[in-house]
Design an enzyme around this catalytic site. Structure first.
Site, PDB file in Angstrom:
ATOM      1  CG  ASP A 145      54.729  62.493  16.155  1.00  0.00           C
ATOM      2  OD1 ASP A 145      55.238  61.035  16.011  1.00  0.00           O
ATOM      3  OD2 ASP A 145      53.745  62.861  15.425  1.00  0.00           O
ATOM      4  CE  LYS A 208      52.423  66.129  14.482  1.00  0.00           C
ATOM      5  NZ  LYS A 208      52.354  65.315  15.640  1.00  0.00           N
ATOM      6  CE  LYS A 244      51.295  63.356  12.347  1.00  0.00           C
ATOM      7  NZ  LYS A 244      51.721  62.535  13.655  1.00  0.00           N
TER       8      LYS A 244
END
Length: 308
Positions: A145, A208, A244
């Site tokens: 991430d 995300k 996400k």
């Protein structure tokens, strides 16, 4: 393709109005609610990103990831043999070996995700970001991430943003890359859309919303804009990019609403751990509490459910 973002306009009042309607959606009940909640469990990135993380609490997190819902509750639902686990375990790079070794010892194939690239601020040199990504992958992380440099968005340096994300994607190698936009710090919904498109063009497997450390994290207006960008990118390229939301998602009801929103905006095919994740640290506790209530008719006492 800078032409894709050169004339972007986001109708903010319409997006906000749509988001208010989403909040009023009625949640499902009974067995349908439990089915949605179990689906949510399989899409959770069970996370610990604290300065006081130790090998022991990472190990505890990993065991909770393998057994997210109490076995007797799953048996009552006839779901004990369906392999219900969370989507991934997410930790800092230094804690990746602890998570990898614990899951391996438990005979579990849940992927380990690691935040990297100067998380959460992104205010580190690019060389340092790339080195951190490579180390996390070397330690055994299968998902990375990364966090973007917000200054590149705020100053309109779209080619610079593309190049940074592209280099991060190359550093990830075989690992999946989720690109955190930190939407609460991008200034406008138009910037959120543009950053989403650039991140996907540069090879992101997921986009995300947040690090969870900003003042404003996952919100429905931002979610709608990012999902519309994913849909547009899919129409243009045929490539499916995951989504996400992360930060501030704490209740079972919120999790179901996010699942419903993904179903409405992107379709049922996105409701899999391969294309949808929920970034959360405390959400699982509330989901297990709701499932306990469904099975027993009462809420669990503090000692009756294992901590994540």
């Amino acid at each position: 393709e800078l032409g894709w973002i050169s004339k972007v306009y986001v109708n903010r009042p319409a997006v906000v109005r749509h988001a208010e309607q989403i909040k009023k959606w009625k949640t499902v009940k009974g067995n349908w609610q439990v089915a949605w909640l179990l689906k949510a469990v399989t899409c959770i990135d069970l996370t610990t990103l604290s300065g006081d993380d130790t090998p022991s609490n990472v190990q505890r997190l990993c065991f909770k990831a393998k057994h997210p819902i109490r076995e007797d509750l799953l048996k009552a639902l006839d779901m004990h043999d369906k392999g219900v686990t969370v989507g991934a375990v997410c930790v800092y790079p230094a804690r990746v070996p602890d998570a990898v070794n614990t899951l391996k010892a438990a005979g579990c194939t849940i992927p380990v995700a690691s935040v990297a690239a100067g998380f959460p601020s992104g205010q580190t040199p690019l060389e340092t970001k790339l080195a951190e990504i490579r180390l996390a992958v070397e330690y055994g992380a299968r998902e990375i991430d990364i966090v973007i440099s917000r200054s590149l968005v705020l100053t309109g340096q779209w080619e610079g943003l593309y190049e940074e994300i592209r280099l991060c994607r190359a550093a990830c190698g075989e690992a999946h890359m989720k690109t955190i936009l930190a939407t609460g710090e991008l200034g406008s919904l138009a910037n959120v859309y543009k950053a989403s498109m650039i991140a996907m063009m540069a090879g992101s497997d997921f986009i995300k919303t947040s690090t969870g450390k900003e003042v404003e994290n996952a919100t429905f207006p931002v979610g709608v804009v990012m999902m519309r960008a994913i849909k547009e990118y899919y129409w243009q390229t045929g490539y499916q990019v995951g989504f996400k939301p992360a930060g501030g998602i704490r209740t079972a009801k919120e999790a179901i609403t996010w699942l419903m929103l993904v179903k409405e905006e992107l379709g049922v095919e996105w409701l899999t751990p391969e294309l949808f994740r929920l970034g959360a640290s405390s959400l699982l506790g509330d989901i297990e509490q709701q499932i306990f209530y469904h099975v027993t008719g009462s809420y669990a006492l503090q000692h009756e459910l294992a901590m994540a």
